[in-house]
Design an enzyme around this catalytic site. Sequence first.
Site, mmCIF file in Angstrom:
data_model
loop_
_atom_site.group_PDB
_atom_site.id
_atom_site.type_symbol
_atom_site.label_atom_id
_atom_site.label_comp_id
_atom_site.label_asym_id
_atom_site.label_seq_id
_atom_site.Cartn_x
_atom_site.Cartn_y
_atom_site.Cartn_z
ATOM 1 N N CYS A 117 0.837 -1.199 0.000
ATOM 2 C CA CYS A 117 0.000 0.000 0.000
ATOM 3 C C CYS A 117 0.878 1.257 0.000
ATOM 4 O O CYS A 117 1.532 1.546 -0.996
ATOM 5 C CB CYS A 117 -0.972 -0.024 1.177
ATOM 6 S SG CYS A 117 -2.383 1.087 0.945
ATOM 7 N N HIS A 133 -3.734 -5.410 1.160
ATOM 8 C CA HIS A 133 -3.408 -5.770 2.539
ATOM 9 C C HIS A 133 -3.825 -7.217 2.798
ATOM 10 O O HIS A 133 -4.767 -7.731 2.203
ATOM 11 C CB HIS A 133 -4.153 -4.864 3.520
ATOM 12 C CG HIS A 133 -3.667 -3.456 3.532
ATOM 13 N ND1 HIS A 133 -2.463 -3.082 4.090
ATOM 14 C CD2 HIS A 133 -4.234 -2.311 3.061
ATOM 15 C CE1 HIS A 133 -2.307 -1.772 3.969
ATOM 16 N NE2 HIS A 133 -3.364 -1.281 3.342
#
Length: 514
Positions: free
Chosen positions: A339, A450
Amino acid sequence: MIGRARPLMFLGTGSDVGKSVLAAAFCRILKQDGYSVAPFKAQNMALNSYITPEGGEMGRAQVVQAEAAGIEPHVDMNPVLLKPTSQMGSQVIVRGRAIGNYSAQEYYEYKKNLVEVVRESYERLAARYDVVVLEGAGSAVELNLKEHDLVNLAMAKMADAPCILVGDIDRGGIFAALLGSTMLMTPDERDRTIGFIVNKLRGDPRLFASGVDILESRSGLPVFGVVPHFDHIALPEEDSVALGRRARRVETRGSEDALMVGVVRLPYVSNYTDFDCLEHEPDVELLYFDRPEQVFGFDAVILPGSKNTIEDLAFLRKNGMAEAVVAFYKSGGTVVGLCGGYQMMGLRVSDPHGVESSIREIAGLGLLDMETEMFQDKVTSQVTALNIGGSGLEVSEDDALRGYEIHMGRSASMGGARPLFRIVSRDGLPVQVEDGLIQPGGRAWGTYIHGIFDNDGLRKAFLAGLKSRSGKTRVALSAGFSYQDWKNEQYDRLADHIRQHVDVKRIRRIIGLW
């Protein structure tokens, strides 16, 4: 009482006393005893969050508690989430959706609008489950914050919940903490408090017998249990206190019998629960570090998620970590970005709208040929993806990988590196979207997904590649480690530990569960 559920609330004498763990334990215990159970925390402030199947964002502590209860997480379990974005402000997430960045003063002024939001979320859970296990935040009796209380005794009153006050004996001052807290309560609040749990005792609980007598005689309340500190149970932790404990472990590295994985400790790190599965792999030593000279000697360095990518990237450049990570890669090391960390690995990150920072543009590490721009709208989705990147992460293209996205930026490839994953569903809807990039050979890659390491097959492929490149022939990579099975084992161990040291039957009788 709202709805049909029996409520039980854990309040604390301060932060990190064990409220979340005890709430998770009781979720598991009551599930084992045949009840349907849901966790609830009206407002959470957390570095880590999770995306539900509906695409809503919530705190990880209630996700752990929902897992312990054997149910799917839902944003009603944590209707208000605050994610710090600076020293003075947070992104405010209501019912799973970001509504904006607020200073502390702005949030206090807005908070009154959230009372009904919290009430409605609690009512929905109370109508669906036999028991709702509630958790407070920090100290239950911060008098200067009481006017704006949404999560502690005000929530207990709203739910008509009996409360157990939890104190941490390991930090000292247990009598002042527990007895002082009850002295600061109003008569109605004391009436709602049904007893104490003394948590984190180091040593034999029998040696605190006189302490139990003192607490009970001075308060008129029972001590339901004295819970010993444990090291044989591992649960995800979500706050900065826990991250500090992990960072101090960096001096233990150096084993030739384990793969050494270092996670860069960023000032605004988020979602470091991404690495719990690696931390508990039998053949991996995972460590958090923040000094450039520590980078060499790891087999892989991971740049984690960030609540402020640009400020964290500026920090890495200022303290020399950016230069060290690039040098580590050039010397043959493996670098992974998740991310915000993935965004940092590109050529540049721009923020023309001031979404995260007053810095409008900053150079990335240049390890992946891409550029990122920040946008106002936030992507929050549960996703299913397939591996299409090939070299370095040899997972079958038929293996479905599951995870979730939480990001404000959009990244565009400039060529060179290959796409890593193809997202084939978002929140259950079919899509065809490329995600992530990987350099030939697999030594530099990143993704927005994630929880990607929670996928056993991909994690094993990643570790196998590290073993091959490191030449650590003594590392024996355990093929049988299932992260999901491991988590369930921890929840059962936790339930056993609490049953052994807490009078669960007495608590059940008090709340009406015979």
